[in-house]
Scaffold this motif. Structure first.
Motif, PDB file in Angstrom:
ATOM      1  N   PHE A 180       0.828  -1.203   0.000  1.00  0.00           N
ATOM      2  CA  PHE A 180       0.000   0.000   0.000  1.00  0.00           C
ATOM      3  C   PHE A 180       0.867   1.260   0.000  1.00  0.00           C
ATOM      4  O   PHE A 180       0.636   2.186  -0.772  1.00  0.00           O
ATOM      5  CB  PHE A 180      -0.946   0.016   1.212  1.00  0.00           C
ATOM      6  CG  PHE A 180      -1.722   1.297   1.338  1.00  0.00           C
ATOM      7  CD1 PHE A 180      -2.801   1.552   0.517  1.00  0.00           C
ATOM      8  CD2 PHE A 180      -1.352   2.258   2.274  1.00  0.00           C
ATOM      9  CE1 PHE A 180      -3.510   2.746   0.619  1.00  0.00           C
ATOM     10  CE2 PHE A 180      -2.052   3.446   2.383  1.00  0.00           C
ATOM     11  CZ  PHE A 180      -3.134   3.696   1.546  1.00  0.00           C
ATOM     12  N   ILE A 181       1.884   1.285   0.861  1.00  0.00           N
ATOM     13  CA  ILE A 181       2.768   2.446   0.947  1.00  0.00           C
ATOM     14  C   ILE A 181       3.475   2.661  -0.383  1.00  0.00           C
ATOM     15  O   ILE A 181       3.580   3.795  -0.869  1.00  0.00           O
ATOM     16  CB  ILE A 181       3.770   2.275   2.108  1.00  0.00           C
ATOM     17  CG1 ILE A 181       3.025   2.319   3.443  1.00  0.00           C
ATOM     18  CG2 ILE A 181       4.857   3.350   2.053  1.00  0.00           C
ATOM     19  CD1 ILE A 181       3.854   1.878   4.638  1.00  0.00           C
ATOM     20  N   SER A 182       3.940   1.592  -0.985  1.00  0.00           N
ATOM     21  CA  SER A 182       4.615   1.683  -2.284  1.00  0.00           C
ATOM     22  C   SER A 182       3.666   2.208  -3.359  1.00  0.00           C
ATOM     23  O   SER A 182       4.013   3.097  -4.136  1.00  0.00           O
ATOM     24  CB  SER A 182       5.154   0.303  -2.674  1.00  0.00           C
ATOM     25  OG  SER A 182       5.755   0.344  -3.932  1.00  0.00           O
ATOM     26  N   ASP A 183       2.465   1.649  -3.404  1.00  0.00           N
ATOM     27  CA  ASP A 183       1.478   2.090  -4.392  1.00  0.00           C
ATOM     28  C   ASP A 183       1.054   3.538  -4.150  1.00  0.00           C
ATOM     29  O   ASP A 183       0.855   4.296  -5.105  1.00  0.00           O
ATOM     30  CB  ASP A 183       0.252   1.183  -4.382  1.00  0.00           C
ATOM     31  CG  ASP A 183       0.532  -0.197  -4.950  1.00  0.00           C
ATOM     32  OD1 ASP A 183       1.620  -0.397  -5.542  1.00  0.00           O
ATOM     33  OD2 ASP A 183      -0.331  -1.084  -4.783  1.00  0.00           O
ATOM     34  N   THR A 194      -9.975   4.372   2.244  1.00  0.00           N
ATOM     35  CA  THR A 194      -9.062   3.947   1.183  1.00  0.00           C
ATOM     36  C   THR A 194      -8.202   2.780   1.643  1.00  0.00           C
ATOM     37  O   THR A 194      -8.028   1.800   0.912  1.00  0.00           O
ATOM     38  CB  THR A 194      -8.167   5.126   0.738  1.00  0.00           C
ATOM     39  OG1 THR A 194      -9.002   6.181   0.262  1.00  0.00           O
ATOM     40  CG2 THR A 194      -7.195   4.709  -0.360  1.00  0.00           C
ATOM     41  N   MET A 195      -7.682   2.858   2.863  1.00  0.00           N
ATOM     42  CA  MET A 195      -6.856   1.773   3.375  1.00  0.00           C
ATOM     43  C   MET A 195      -7.678   0.503   3.599  1.00  0.00           C
ATOM     44  O   MET A 195      -7.214  -0.602   3.315  1.00  0.00           O
ATOM     45  CB  MET A 195      -6.157   2.210   4.662  1.00  0.00           C
ATOM     46  CG  MET A 195      -5.052   3.227   4.410  1.00  0.00           C
ATOM     47  SD  MET A 195      -4.095   3.640   5.883  1.00  0.00           S
ATOM     48  CE  MET A 195      -5.217   4.753   6.725  1.00  0.00           C
ATOM     49  N   GLN A 196      -8.898   0.657   4.095  1.00  0.00           N
ATOM     50  CA  GLN A 196      -9.757  -0.510   4.310  1.00  0.00           C
ATOM     51  C   GLN A 196     -10.106  -1.163   2.979  1.00  0.00           C
ATOM     52  O   GLN A 196     -10.078  -2.393   2.847  1.00  0.00           O
ATOM     53  CB  GLN A 196     -11.015  -0.113   5.068  1.00  0.00           C
ATOM     54  CG  GLN A 196     -10.723   0.243   6.509  1.00  0.00           C
ATOM     55  CD  GLN A 196     -11.899   0.913   7.214  1.00  0.00           C
ATOM     56  OE1 GLN A 196     -12.817   1.415   6.583  1.00  0.00           O
ATOM     57  NE2 GLN A 196     -11.843   0.926   8.537  1.00  0.00           N
ATOM     58  N   ALA A 248      -2.381   2.356  12.848  1.00  0.00           N
ATOM     59  CA  ALA A 248      -0.963   2.726  12.925  1.00  0.00           C
ATOM     60  C   ALA A 248      -0.638   3.857  11.960  1.00  0.00           C
ATOM     61  O   ALA A 248       0.087   4.797  12.305  1.00  0.00           O
ATOM     62  CB  ALA A 248      -0.086   1.514  12.638  1.00  0.00           C
ATOM     63  N   VAL A 249      -1.195   3.790  10.763  1.00  0.00           N
ATOM     64  CA  VAL A 249      -0.947   4.848   9.769  1.00  0.00           C
ATOM     65  C   VAL A 249      -1.640   6.144  10.190  1.00  0.00           C
ATOM     66  O   VAL A 249      -1.031   7.219  10.167  1.00  0.00           O
ATOM     67  CB  VAL A 249      -1.410   4.408   8.361  1.00  0.00           C
ATOM     68  CG1 VAL A 249      -1.311   5.569   7.377  1.00  0.00           C
ATOM     69  CG2 VAL A 249      -0.590   3.215   7.874  1.00  0.00           C
ATOM     70  N   LEU A 250      -2.897   6.050  10.580  1.00  0.00           N
ATOM     71  CA  LEU A 250      -3.653   7.255  10.929  1.00  0.00           C
ATOM     72  C   LEU A 250      -3.101   7.980  12.153  1.00  0.00           C
ATOM     73  O   LEU A 250      -3.200   9.199  12.254  1.00  0.00           O
ATOM     74  CB  LEU A 250      -5.130   6.914  11.159  1.00  0.00           C
ATOM     75  CG  LEU A 250      -5.915   6.495   9.918  1.00  0.00           C
ATOM     76  CD1 LEU A 250      -7.356   6.142  10.303  1.00  0.00           C
ATOM     77  CD2 LEU A 250      -5.900   7.577   8.851  1.00  0.00           C
ATOM     78  N   LEU A 256      -6.208  -3.361   4.065  1.00  0.00           N
ATOM     79  CA  LEU A 256      -5.439  -3.284   5.302  1.00  0.00           C
ATOM     80  C   LEU A 256      -6.320  -3.655   6.488  1.00  0.00           C
ATOM     81  O   LEU A 256      -7.522  -3.381   6.506  1.00  0.00           O
ATOM     82  CB  LEU A 256      -4.874  -1.880   5.507  1.00  0.00           C
ATOM     83  CG  LEU A 256      -3.881  -1.386   4.458  1.00  0.00           C
ATOM     84  CD1 LEU A 256      -3.336  -0.016   4.855  1.00  0.00           C
ATOM     85  CD2 LEU A 256      -2.747  -2.359   4.268  1.00  0.00           C
ATOM     86  N   GLN A 257      -5.718  -4.267   7.489  1.00  0.00           N
ATOM     87  CA  GLN A 257      -6.428  -4.627   8.701  1.00  0.00           C
ATOM     88  C   GLN A 257      -6.560  -3.398   9.598  1.00  0.00           C
ATOM     89  O   GLN A 257      -5.833  -2.423   9.452  1.00  0.00           O
ATOM     90  CB  GLN A 257      -5.691  -5.745   9.412  1.00  0.00           C
ATOM     91  CG  GLN A 257      -5.630  -7.011   8.575  1.00  0.00           C
ATOM     92  CD  GLN A 257      -4.872  -8.117   9.274  1.00  0.00           C
ATOM     93  OE1 GLN A 257      -4.680  -8.107  10.477  1.00  0.00           O
ATOM     94  NE2 GLN A 257      -4.437  -9.096   8.499  1.00  0.00           N
ATOM     95  N   SER A 258      -7.492  -3.448  10.532  1.00  0.00           N
ATOM     96  CA  SER A 258      -7.790  -2.281  11.364  1.00  0.00           C
ATOM     97  C   SER A 258      -6.568  -1.786  12.146  1.00  0.00           C
ATOM     98  O   SER A 258      -6.367  -0.578  12.281  1.00  0.00           O
ATOM     99  CB  SER A 258      -8.945  -2.567  12.321  1.00  0.00           C
ATOM    100  OG  SER A 258      -8.621  -3.648  13.170  1.00  0.00           O
ATOM    101  N   HIS A 259      -5.726  -2.693  12.639  1.00  0.00           N
ATOM    102  CA  HIS A 259      -4.543  -2.256  13.384  1.00  0.00           C
ATOM    103  C   HIS A 259      -3.511  -1.587  12.467  1.00  0.00           C
ATOM    104  O   HIS A 259      -2.783  -0.706  12.897  1.00  0.00           O
ATOM    105  CB  HIS A 259      -3.921  -3.404  14.181  1.00  0.00           C
ATOM    106  CG  HIS A 259      -3.407  -4.537  13.353  1.00  0.00           C
ATOM    107  ND1 HIS A 259      -4.223  -5.496  12.817  1.00  0.00           N
ATOM    108  CD2 HIS A 259      -2.153  -4.845  12.978  1.00  0.00           C
ATOM    109  CE1 HIS A 259      -3.485  -6.356  12.133  1.00  0.00           C
ATOM    110  NE2 HIS A 259      -2.219  -5.986  12.213  1.00  0.00           N
ATOM    111  N   GLU A 260      -3.494  -1.965  11.192  1.00  0.00           N
ATOM    112  CA  GLU A 260      -2.608  -1.304  10.223  1.00  0.00           C
ATOM    113  C   GLU A 260      -3.122   0.100   9.915  1.00  0.00           C
ATOM    114  O   GLU A 260      -2.344   1.061   9.868  1.00  0.00           O
ATOM    115  CB  GLU A 260      -2.515  -2.127   8.939  1.00  0.00           C
ATOM    116  CG  GLU A 260      -1.845  -3.470   9.136  1.00  0.00           C
ATOM    117  CD  GLU A 260      -1.954  -4.379   7.928  1.00  0.00           C
ATOM    118  OE1 GLU A 260      -0.942  -4.984   7.566  1.00  0.00           O
ATOM    119  OE2 GLU A 260      -3.065  -4.489   7.361  1.00  0.00           O
TER     120      GLU A 260
END
Length: 68
Positions: A7-10, A28-30, A41-43, A34-38
């Protein structure tokens, strides 16, 4: 490569994903899978957790978005 790492790369190279993330980061992440803990962590900008979850050292990235 982990989903978070991909995701970070894209996000760094995909203008459509960048725009979606700008409009609604969590959704967008969901949608990307991405899982909720991911997402959390980003947010919360938990650099150590993002690095742990992605398996990579993170670096600050600046995005320039065109003005409409």
């Amino acid at each position: 490569m982990s989903t978070l790492s991909q995701f970070i790369s894209d996000l760094a190279s995909n203008p459509t994903l960048q725009q979606d993330y700008l409009n609604d980061p969590a959704a967008t992440m969901q949608k990307y899978g991405l899982q909720s803990h991911e997402v959390e962590a980003v947010l919360t900008a938990d650099k150590a957790k993002v690095e742990q979850l992605s398996g990579k050292t993170t670096h600050a990235v600046t995005f320039f978005f065109p003005v409409k």
